[in-house]
Write a protein that holds these residues in place. Sequence first.
Motif, mmCIF file in Angstrom:
data_model
loop_
_atom_site.group_PDB
_atom_site.id
_atom_site.type_symbol
_atom_site.label_atom_id
_atom_site.label_comp_id
_atom_site.label_asym_id
_atom_site.label_seq_id
_atom_site.Cartn_x
_atom_site.Cartn_y
_atom_site.Cartn_z
ATOM 1 N N LEU A 56 0.832 -1.199 0.000
ATOM 2 C CA LEU A 56 0.000 0.000 0.000
ATOM 3 C C LEU A 56 0.872 1.256 0.000
ATOM 4 O O LEU A 56 1.832 1.342 0.764
ATOM 5 C CB LEU A 56 -0.901 0.007 1.226
ATOM 6 N N PRO A 57 0.539 2.227 -0.841
ATOM 7 C CA PRO A 57 1.364 3.438 -0.940
ATOM 8 C C PRO A 57 1.569 4.149 0.401
ATOM 9 O O PRO A 57 2.673 4.614 0.698
ATOM 10 C CB PRO A 57 0.595 4.330 -1.914
ATOM 11 N N GLY A 58 0.533 4.232 1.224
ATOM 12 C CA GLY A 58 0.664 4.907 2.515
ATOM 13 C C GLY A 58 1.595 4.194 3.468
ATOM 14 O O GLY A 58 2.328 4.827 4.236
ATOM 15 N N LEU A 59 1.590 2.868 3.437
ATOM 16 C CA LEU A 59 2.506 2.094 4.282
ATOM 17 C C LEU A 59 3.926 2.229 3.762
ATOM 18 O O LEU A 59 4.867 2.427 4.532
ATOM 19 C CB LEU A 59 2.077 0.624 4.338
ATOM 20 N N GLU A 60 4.094 2.142 2.443
ATOM 21 C CA GLU A 60 5.439 2.258 1.865
ATOM 22 C C GLU A 60 6.056 3.622 2.192
ATOM 23 O O GLU A 60 7.228 3.707 2.553
ATOM 24 C CB GLU A 60 5.403 2.035 0.357
ATOM 25 N N LYS A 61 5.257 4.664 2.105
ATOM 26 C CA LYS A 61 5.746 6.012 2.418
ATOM 27 C C LYS A 61 6.212 6.087 3.870
ATOM 28 O O LYS A 61 7.247 6.683 4.176
ATOM 29 C CB LYS A 61 4.644 7.033 2.152
ATOM 30 N N ALA A 62 5.459 5.470 4.785
ATOM 31 C CA ALA A 62 5.824 5.477 6.203
ATOM 32 C C ALA A 62 7.092 4.679 6.474
ATOM 33 O O ALA A 62 7.816 4.968 7.436
ATOM 34 C CB ALA A 62 4.664 4.935 7.040
ATOM 35 N N ARG A 71 10.203 0.453 15.371
ATOM 36 C CA ARG A 71 8.808 0.075 15.620
ATOM 37 C C ARG A 71 7.994 1.350 15.546
ATOM 38 O O ARG A 71 8.390 2.375 16.084
ATOM 39 C CB ARG A 71 8.638 -0.526 17.007
ATOM 40 N N PHE A 72 6.860 1.263 14.889
ATOM 41 C CA PHE A 72 6.035 2.463 14.763
ATOM 42 C C PHE A 72 4.595 2.093 14.446
ATOM 43 O O PHE A 72 4.294 0.966 14.064
ATOM 44 C CB PHE A 72 6.599 3.412 13.695
ATOM 45 N N HIS A 73 3.730 3.083 14.601
ATOM 46 C CA HIS A 73 2.311 2.962 14.258
ATOM 47 C C HIS A 73 2.037 3.943 13.127
ATOM 48 O O HIS A 73 2.540 5.069 13.142
ATOM 49 C CB HIS A 73 1.433 3.298 15.465
ATOM 50 N N VAL A 74 1.254 3.528 12.151
ATOM 51 C CA VAL A 74 0.853 4.441 11.077
ATOM 52 C C VAL A 74 -0.602 4.179 10.720
ATOM 53 O O VAL A 74 -1.054 3.031 10.681
ATOM 54 C CB VAL A 74 1.767 4.309 9.822
ATOM 55 N N ASP A 75 -1.338 5.276 10.517
ATOM 56 C CA ASP A 75 -2.715 5.206 10.040
ATOM 57 C C ASP A 75 -2.687 5.528 8.553
ATOM 58 O O ASP A 75 -2.147 6.563 8.155
ATOM 59 C CB ASP A 75 -3.591 6.230 10.777
ATOM 60 N N VAL A 76 -3.235 4.643 7.742
ATOM 61 C CA VAL A 76 -3.213 4.817 6.291
ATOM 62 C C VAL A 76 -4.635 5.125 5.820
ATOM 63 O O VAL A 76 -5.547 4.308 5.961
ATOM 64 C CB VAL A 76 -2.649 3.570 5.582
ATOM 65 N N ALA A 77 -4.795 6.332 5.265
ATOM 66 C CA ALA A 77 -6.091 6.781 4.767
ATOM 67 C C ALA A 77 -6.510 5.956 3.550
ATOM 68 O O ALA A 77 -5.652 5.414 2.832
ATOM 69 C CB ALA A 77 -6.017 8.265 4.394
ATOM 70 N N PRO A 78 -7.817 5.865 3.287
ATOM 71 C CA PRO A 78 -8.289 5.085 2.133
ATOM 72 C C PRO A 78 -7.604 5.460 0.817
ATOM 73 O O PRO A 78 -7.284 4.588 0.011
ATOM 74 C CB PRO A 78 -9.786 5.397 2.077
ATOM 75 N N GLU A 79 -7.354 6.748 0.611
ATOM 76 C CA GLU A 79 -6.732 7.195 -0.638
ATOM 77 C C GLU A 79 -5.326 6.625 -0.820
ATOM 78 O O GLU A 79 -4.839 6.505 -1.946
ATOM 79 C CB GLU A 79 -6.646 8.737 -0.686
ATOM 80 N N ASP A 80 -4.662 6.272 0.294
ATOM 81 C CA ASP A 80 -3.316 5.705 0.246
ATOM 82 C C ASP A 80 -3.306 4.211 0.538
ATOM 83 O O ASP A 80 -2.264 3.622 0.794
ATOM 84 C CB ASP A 80 -2.407 6.436 1.243
ATOM 85 N N ALA A 81 -4.506 3.622 0.525
ATOM 86 C CA ALA A 81 -4.632 2.183 0.777
ATOM 87 C C ALA A 81 -5.338 1.542 -0.415
ATOM 88 O O ALA A 81 -4.766 1.418 -1.491
ATOM 89 C CB ALA A 81 -5.371 1.938 2.090
ATOM 90 N N TYR A 82 -6.612 1.178 -0.246
ATOM 91 C CA TYR A 82 -7.367 0.511 -1.307
ATOM 92 C C TYR A 82 -8.322 1.446 -2.030
ATOM 93 O O TYR A 82 -9.160 0.998 -2.806
ATOM 94 C CB TYR A 82 -8.118 -0.697 -0.743
ATOM 95 N N GLY A 83 -8.193 2.752 -1.777
ATOM 96 C CA GLY A 83 -8.990 3.744 -2.478
ATOM 97 C C GLY A 83 -10.338 3.981 -1.827
ATOM 98 O O GLY A 83 -10.744 3.295 -0.888
#
Length: 193
Positions: A56-62, A71-83
Amino acid sequence: MLTESKESKESLQTNTIQNDTVASLIFVMSDDAGEVLDLATRDNPMRYMHGHRQILPGLEKALDGKSVGDRFHVDVAPEDAYGLREGEPQAVPKSIFPEGTVFKIGAGMTAKSEDGKPFPLWIVDIGDEDIYVDANHPLAGKTLHFDVEIIDIRKATADELNDGRVHSGCNLCKHRYFRENSTHEYATWALYH
């Protein structure tokens, strides 16, 4: 580009996730309600090649610039996940499928557009005469929450860069082995079950 014969464990070492590196991670992915949707464990980590649109683009960016042990936490918005969700489910007559086809809610299938390009669909409802399919991924429109730990990073090998995928220890390689060394029926089962 390096040749396979010159690549060694030492020549592939790197400390930071960046383009053309292979990262191994453990993670828990959950939705807004806290339901665990997916995970990768230390015994079965997720491996991917950074910068090649494999996650997922949002995870890759993080993950960009992270190091082993981070170790980290990231919230990935729909636009950066599955749309975002688009359109509504469509009815498809059961009669167009081979007799005896078993339909299951949540099952995926591939259809072809008018110009012959394949696209995925998911069964979302089953009626007496029709099934209802949705072109939206089941996680479309959802914010996804990841708790991640990076457990290994290395440079991608020349073969991996040429093939565009990670080679060592991944399930894809295992399935490729089954496809090349098993009967068609077993290979199909290994890929889809």
